[in-house]
Design a protein around this motif. Sequence first.
Motif, short mmCIF file in Angstrom:
data_model
loop_
_atom_site.label_atom_id
_atom_site.label_comp_id
_atom_site.label_asym_id
_atom_site.label_seq_id
_atom_site.Cartn_x
_atom_site.Cartn_y
_atom_site.Cartn_z
N SER A 92 -3.43 6.10 -7.19
CA SER A 92 -3.18 5.85 -5.77
C SER A 92 -1.74 5.40 -5.55
CB SER A 92 -4.15 4.79 -5.25
OG SER A 92 -4.00 3.58 -5.99
N LEU A 93 -1.20 5.73 -4.39
CA LEU A 93 0.18 5.41 -4.07
C LEU A 93 0.26 4.14 -3.23
CD1 LEU A 93 1.52 8.99 -3.18
CD2 LEU A 93 1.49 7.83 -5.40
N THR A 94 1.32 3.39 -3.44
CA THR A 94 1.52 2.14 -2.71
C THR A 94 3.01 1.87 -2.57
OG1 THR A 94 1.09 -0.24 -2.72
CG2 THR A 94 1.38 0.82 -4.85
N LEU A 95 3.35 1.02 -1.61
CA LEU A 95 4.75 0.62 -1.38
C LEU A 95 5.03 -0.79 -1.89
CD1 LEU A 95 5.30 2.00 2.25
CD2 LEU A 95 6.11 3.00 0.10
N ASP A 96 4.16 -1.31 -2.74
CA ASP A 96 4.33 -2.68 -3.22
C ASP A 96 5.64 -2.85 -3.99
OD1 ASP A 96 1.97 -3.36 -2.07
OD2 ASP A 96 0.78 -3.22 -3.93
N GLY A 97 6.02 -1.85 -4.77
CA GLY A 97 7.27 -1.94 -5.52
C GLY A 97 8.48 -2.08 -4.61
N TYR A 98 8.49 -1.35 -3.52
CA TYR A 98 9.61 -1.43 -2.57
C TYR A 98 9.57 -2.73 -1.77
CZ TYR A 98 10.43 3.45 -3.71
OH TYR A 98 10.71 4.62 -4.38
N ARG A 99 8.36 -3.22 -1.47
CA ARG A 99 8.26 -4.51 -0.79
C ARG A 99 8.82 -5.62 -1.67
NH1 ARG A 99 2.91 -2.49 0.45
NH2 ARG A 99 2.83 -1.67 2.59
N ASP A 100 8.49 -5.58 -2.96
CA ASP A 100 9.01 -6.60 -3.87
C ASP A 100 10.52 -6.48 -4.02
OD1 ASP A 100 6.48 -7.60 -4.29
OD2 ASP A 100 6.10 -6.33 -6.05
N PHE A 101 11.03 -5.25 -4.02
CA PHE A 101 12.47 -5.08 -4.18
C PHE A 101 13.24 -5.63 -2.98
CE2 PHE A 101 16.23 -2.42 -3.26
CZ PHE A 101 17.01 -2.80 -4.33
#
Length: 287
Positions: A61-70
């Motif tokens: 599944s895809l998520t934007l958590d990595g970009y939110r953390d960045f």
Amino acid sequence: MAASTDTAKAVKARPRARGSLVGLAAWLAGILFFLPIAWMALTSFHSEEDAATNPPSLAASLTLDGYRDFFGTGGGASPWPSLINSTVASLSSTLLVLVLALPAAYALSIRPVKKWTDILFFFLSTKMLPVVAGLLPIYLFAKNTDFLDNIWLLVILYTSMNLPIAVWMMQSFLAEVPKAVIEAAQIDGARLPTILARVVAPIALPGIAATSLICFIFSWNELLFARVLTGVVAQTAPVFLTGFITSQGLFLAKVCAASLVISLPVLAAGFAAQDKLVQGLSLGAVK
């Protein structure tokens, strides 16, 4: 008669087959170089659990958590100061390199001085010194002059690092400028600054664009000086990226998201100037 016709057809078919093989090899090489970037982009949209699986799952599944953390929306540090510092250092040093390299290349190509080949070799020989060999004296100088953690120190260092290769490249580009055009401008009363700005620069624009892009990339990607000579105020984007490698482990999804975002300015600049880059890199080629 038929045999000669068949021979002629076979001779004509050989270059076509060779061209098809070269084209196929070029496509395979392009895909091979693009696959790591595509994999990094895909991993950046995965969660840390899915990114750490071995082998990794393409159907995760895809998520934007990595970009939110960045971008710091999850409570982490904001990357904007580091991105702004990298932009200021890269653009300022590239502009200074062009201002200094254009007159030097003009003197070495259009108005060559004595033993200009020795001068070019001297410029290039400065790149043979390992960067780490000059790190200690530069650090001591910066410490004694209160230049540590100062973005303008990086601007000076990046300018000095990129200037030799810029002079070397632009010398070959400016050598292709017709001297008759310059002589006509001189007859009309144009002085050297006017000749450089209104005559030489427009003609050698593809070469100048290629040189600018390479200097920008080198400055944007530089890590060693930025890591040692900066702290919080002048921290650049590559240094900020290393902060995702902690004692708790490597957060792969966050690192991929950060790497992709930090690579976007270079990719965008290369894509926007790709036509001038190709023209510039082939402008000084031996015909």
